[in-house]
Design a protein around this motif. Sequence first.
Motif, PDB file in Angstrom:
ATOM      1  N   LYS A 163     -13.805  -0.258 -13.817  1.00  0.00           N
ATOM      2  CA  LYS A 163     -12.423  -0.438 -13.389  1.00  0.00           C
ATOM      3  C   LYS A 163     -12.341  -0.189 -11.894  1.00  0.00           C
ATOM      4  O   LYS A 163     -12.720   0.877 -11.412  1.00  0.00           O
ATOM      5  CB  LYS A 163     -11.494   0.523 -14.134  1.00  0.00           C
ATOM      6  N   ARG A 164     -11.876  -1.174 -11.175  1.00  0.00           N
ATOM      7  CA  ARG A 164     -11.808  -1.059  -9.723  1.00  0.00           C
ATOM      8  C   ARG A 164     -10.889   0.090  -9.311  1.00  0.00           C
ATOM      9  O   ARG A 164      -9.728   0.142  -9.732  1.00  0.00           O
ATOM     10  CB  ARG A 164     -11.312  -2.373  -9.128  1.00  0.00           C
ATOM     11  N   PRO A 165     -11.388   1.044  -8.502  1.00  0.00           N
ATOM     12  CA  PRO A 165     -10.530   2.167  -8.103  1.00  0.00           C
ATOM     13  C   PRO A 165      -9.412   1.705  -7.174  1.00  0.00           C
ATOM     14  O   PRO A 165      -9.509   0.658  -6.533  1.00  0.00           O
ATOM     15  CB  PRO A 165     -11.497   3.124  -7.380  1.00  0.00           C
ATOM     16  N   SER A 166      -8.366   2.511  -7.108  1.00  0.00           N
ATOM     17  CA  SER A 166      -7.225   2.187  -6.257  1.00  0.00           C
ATOM     18  C   SER A 166      -7.480   2.657  -4.836  1.00  0.00           C
ATOM     19  O   SER A 166      -7.892   3.808  -4.619  1.00  0.00           O
ATOM     20  CB  SER A 166      -5.952   2.849  -6.787  1.00  0.00           C
ATOM     21  N   ILE A 167      -7.232   1.778  -3.874  1.00  0.00           N
ATOM     22  CA  ILE A 167      -7.397   2.157  -2.473  1.00  0.00           C
ATOM     23  C   ILE A 167      -6.368   3.209  -2.066  1.00  0.00           C
ATOM     24  O   ILE A 167      -6.553   3.926  -1.069  1.00  0.00           O
ATOM     25  CB  ILE A 167      -7.304   0.907  -1.567  1.00  0.00           C
ATOM     26  N   LEU A 168      -5.293   3.348  -2.852  1.00  0.00           N
ATOM     27  CA  LEU A 168      -4.277   4.364  -2.565  1.00  0.00           C
ATOM     28  C   LEU A 168      -4.796   5.772  -2.819  1.00  0.00           C
ATOM     29  O   LEU A 168      -4.205   6.745  -2.350  1.00  0.00           O
ATOM     30  CB  LEU A 168      -3.021   4.130  -3.410  1.00  0.00           C
ATOM     31  N   ASP A 169      -5.902   5.899  -3.568  1.00  0.00           N
ATOM     32  CA  ASP A 169      -6.423   7.207  -3.938  1.00  0.00           C
ATOM     33  C   ASP A 169      -7.530   7.706  -3.013  1.00  0.00           C
ATOM     34  O   ASP A 169      -8.194   8.698  -3.317  1.00  0.00           O
ATOM     35  CB  ASP A 169      -6.938   7.176  -5.384  1.00  0.00           C
ATOM     36  N   VAL A 170      -7.762   7.027  -1.885  1.00  0.00           N
ATOM     37  CA  VAL A 170      -8.734   7.532  -0.914  1.00  0.00           C
ATOM     38  C   VAL A 170      -8.267   8.914  -0.465  1.00  0.00           C
ATOM     39  O   VAL A 170      -7.102   9.100  -0.101  1.00  0.00           O
ATOM     40  CB  VAL A 170      -8.866   6.581   0.288  1.00  0.00           C
ATOM     41  N   ASN A 171      -9.158   9.888  -0.505  1.00  0.00           N
ATOM     42  CA  ASN A 171      -8.763  11.296  -0.358  1.00  0.00           C
ATOM     43  C   ASN A 171      -8.475  11.686   1.096  1.00  0.00           C
ATOM     44  O   ASN A 171      -9.135  12.537   1.680  1.00  0.00           O
ATOM     45  CB  ASN A 171      -9.839  12.211  -0.944  1.00  0.00           C
ATOM     46  N   LEU A 172      -7.467  11.048   1.659  1.00  0.00           N
ATOM     47  CA  LEU A 172      -7.021  11.351   3.009  1.00  0.00           C
ATOM     48  C   LEU A 172      -5.756  12.200   2.959  1.00  0.00           C
ATOM     49  O   LEU A 172      -5.005  12.152   1.974  1.00  0.00           O
ATOM     50  CB  LEU A 172      -6.726  10.047   3.771  1.00  0.00           C
ATOM     51  N   PRO A 173      -5.482  12.971   4.020  1.00  0.00           N
ATOM     52  CA  PRO A 173      -4.252  13.776   4.016  1.00  0.00           C
ATOM     53  C   PRO A 173      -2.988  12.958   4.192  1.00  0.00           C
ATOM     54  O   PRO A 173      -1.889  13.471   4.009  1.00  0.00           O
ATOM     55  CB  PRO A 173      -4.461  14.735   5.202  1.00  0.00           C
ATOM     56  N   SER A 174      -3.116  11.687   4.539  1.00  0.00           N
ATOM     57  CA  SER A 174      -1.950  10.822   4.680  1.00  0.00           C
ATOM     58  C   SER A 174      -1.845   9.887   3.484  1.00  0.00           C
ATOM     59  O   SER A 174      -2.821   9.667   2.765  1.00  0.00           O
ATOM     60  CB  SER A 174      -2.055   9.995   5.970  1.00  0.00           C
ATOM     61  N   LEU A 175      -0.654   9.343   3.284  1.00  0.00           N
ATOM     62  CA  LEU A 175      -0.415   8.412   2.190  1.00  0.00           C
ATOM     63  C   LEU A 175       0.040   7.078   2.761  1.00  0.00           C
ATOM     64  O   LEU A 175       0.899   7.034   3.643  1.00  0.00           O
ATOM     65  CB  LEU A 175       0.669   8.936   1.239  1.00  0.00           C
ATOM     66  N   THR A 176      -0.549   6.004   2.267  1.00  0.00           N
ATOM     67  CA  THR A 176      -0.124   4.666   2.657  1.00  0.00           C
ATOM     68  C   THR A 176       0.244   3.905   1.396  1.00  0.00           C
ATOM     69  O   THR A 176      -0.609   3.681   0.532  1.00  0.00           O
ATOM     70  CB  THR A 176      -1.243   3.916   3.402  1.00  0.00           C
ATOM     71  N   ILE A 177       1.521   3.538   1.282  1.00  0.00           N
ATOM     72  CA  ILE A 177       2.007   2.827   0.101  1.00  0.00           C
ATOM     73  C   ILE A 177       2.674   1.542   0.580  1.00  0.00           C
ATOM     74  O   ILE A 177       3.748   1.582   1.190  1.00  0.00           O
ATOM     75  CB  ILE A 177       2.996   3.685  -0.709  1.00  0.00           C
ATOM     76  N   PRO A 178       2.047   0.402   0.356  1.00  0.00           N
ATOM     77  CA  PRO A 178       2.574  -0.847   0.921  1.00  0.00           C
ATOM     78  C   PRO A 178       3.820  -1.377   0.222  1.00  0.00           C
ATOM     79  O   PRO A 178       4.559  -2.168   0.803  1.00  0.00           O
ATOM     80  CB  PRO A 178       1.402  -1.821   0.764  1.00  0.00           C
ATOM     81  N   ASN A 179       4.051  -0.956  -1.014  1.00  0.00           N
ATOM     82  CA  ASN A 179       5.179  -1.508  -1.764  1.00  0.00           C
ATOM     83  C   ASN A 179       5.936  -0.376  -2.433  1.00  0.00           C
ATOM     84  O   ASN A 179       5.401   0.311  -3.307  1.00  0.00           O
ATOM     85  CB  ASN A 179       4.668  -2.502  -2.817  1.00  0.00           C
ATOM     86  N   LEU A 180       7.183  -0.172  -2.018  1.00  0.00           N
ATOM     87  CA  LEU A 180       7.988   0.927  -2.550  1.00  0.00           C
ATOM     88  C   LEU A 180       9.083   0.438  -3.500  1.00  0.00           C
ATOM     89  O   LEU A 180      10.066   1.122  -3.724  1.00  0.00           O
ATOM     90  CB  LEU A 180       8.633   1.703  -1.394  1.00  0.00           C
ATOM     91  N   LYS A 181       8.903  -0.747  -4.077  1.00  0.00           N
ATOM     92  CA  LYS A 181       9.927  -1.290  -4.964  1.00  0.00           C
ATOM     93  C   LYS A 181       9.881  -0.681  -6.357  1.00  0.00           C
ATOM     94  O   LYS A 181      10.833  -0.776  -7.116  1.00  0.00           O
ATOM     95  CB  LYS A 181       9.774  -2.808  -5.066  1.00  0.00           C
ATOM     96  N   SER A 182       8.742  -0.063  -6.702  1.00  0.00           N
ATOM     97  CA  SER A 182       8.606   0.535  -8.028  1.00  0.00           C
ATOM     98  C   SER A 182       7.848   1.860  -7.904  1.00  0.00           C
ATOM     99  O   SER A 182       7.405   2.239  -6.820  1.00  0.00           O
ATOM    100  CB  SER A 182       7.858  -0.413  -8.971  1.00  0.00           C
ATOM    101  N   LEU A 193     -16.491   4.922  -3.414  1.00  0.00           N
ATOM    102  CA  LEU A 193     -15.306   4.489  -4.162  1.00  0.00           C
ATOM    103  C   LEU A 193     -14.345   3.722  -3.261  1.00  0.00           C
ATOM    104  O   LEU A 193     -13.699   2.761  -3.689  1.00  0.00           O
ATOM    105  CB  LEU A 193     -14.602   5.691  -4.785  1.00  0.00           C
ATOM    106  N   TYR A 194     -14.252   4.151  -2.005  1.00  0.00           N
ATOM    107  CA  TYR A 194     -13.387   3.451  -1.050  1.00  0.00           C
ATOM    108  C   TYR A 194     -13.872   2.018  -0.849  1.00  0.00           C
ATOM    109  O   TYR A 194     -13.079   1.070  -0.884  1.00  0.00           O
ATOM    110  CB  TYR A 194     -13.378   4.209   0.269  1.00  0.00           C
ATOM    111  N   LEU A 195     -15.186   1.849  -0.683  1.00  0.00           N
ATOM    112  CA  LEU A 195     -15.733   0.500  -0.509  1.00  0.00           C
ATOM    113  C   LEU A 195     -15.536  -0.327  -1.776  1.00  0.00           C
ATOM    114  O   LEU A 195     -15.236  -1.522  -1.703  1.00  0.00           O
ATOM    115  CB  LEU A 195     -17.213   0.581  -0.134  1.00  0.00           C
ATOM    116  N   CYS A 196     -15.710   0.315  -2.933  1.00  0.00           N
ATOM    117  CA  CYS A 196     -15.474  -0.387  -4.200  1.00  0.00           C
ATOM    118  C   CYS A 196     -14.027  -0.851  -4.293  1.00  0.00           C
ATOM    119  O   CYS A 196     -13.740  -1.970  -4.737  1.00  0.00           O
ATOM    120  CB  CYS A 196     -15.799   0.518  -5.387  1.00  0.00           C
ATOM    121  N   SER A 197     -13.097   0.008  -3.851  1.00  0.00           N
ATOM    122  CA  SER A 197     -11.672  -0.340  -3.927  1.00  0.00           C
ATOM    123  C   SER A 197     -11.341  -1.506  -3.006  1.00  0.00           C
ATOM    124  O   SER A 197     -10.373  -2.244  -3.246  1.00  0.00           O
ATOM    125  CB  SER A 197     -10.812   0.869  -3.563  1.00  0.00           C
ATOM    126  N   MET A 198     -12.151  -1.701  -1.954  1.00  0.00           N
ATOM    127  CA  MET A 198     -11.922  -2.813  -1.030  1.00  0.00           C
ATOM    128  C   MET A 198     -12.555  -4.111  -1.521  1.00  0.00           C
ATOM    129  O   MET A 198     -12.402  -5.159  -0.897  1.00  0.00           O
ATOM    130  CB  MET A 198     -12.476  -2.464   0.351  1.00  0.00           C
TER     131      MET A 198
END
Length: 202
Positions: free
Chosen positions: A139-158, A114-119
């Motif tokens: 439906k292309r999965p979201s790269i934000l949902d990779v099951n890591l203990p950290s969160l990476t959010i590139p855009n915090l405007k919404s 799924l991670y590769l699909c999201s890329m």
Amino acid sequence: MQPDVAAPGVLILAAVPGETPYAFYSGTSMAAPHVSGIVVLLKSLHPDWSPAAIKSAITTTAGVKDPHSGLPIIAEGMPFKVADPFDFGSGLVNANAANDPGLIYDMGTFDYILYLCSMGYKSDDINNIIDGAASCPLKRPSILDVNLPSLTIPNLKSTVDVRRTVTNVGPENSKYKAIIEPPPGITIKVKPETLIFKLRHQ
């Protein structure tokens, strides 16, 4: 990029082959072998844990304060400053705590697909990598949902939703409650706020 964790790495004594049969060298950059040793110990104690589970256990149990003084970790540099996640990642590694993390963020083959699909990789490309039959969702999965203990959010405007799946490796009857410490100016909500794991009846 920030590191995942920090580990002892300054003025470390290392045994090297010498004339008598070993010699001691003192140097820096020894954090990687420290963490590697902790990984080996965790794998020996939990042979069924995956690499992702071990990484999760190490990062989620790391501390953000000096273990000796209890004071904030200081980042070296000019001038000295209180360290932040860009200096130490999740914090200073704690091998004893990593042995009993409670919850882990695990990943298996499907999660990496799924991670590769999201890329943006196509199913045929992924099959060449894994030598198997992989199929990306329509439906292309979201790269934000990779099951890591950290969160990476590139855009915090919404508002952004991220999903994680946790596995309980603690006691079978366990209860976990989320404690949120958001950065200034950011609102974070966790749903559900409490996870309850109960013993399954046979």
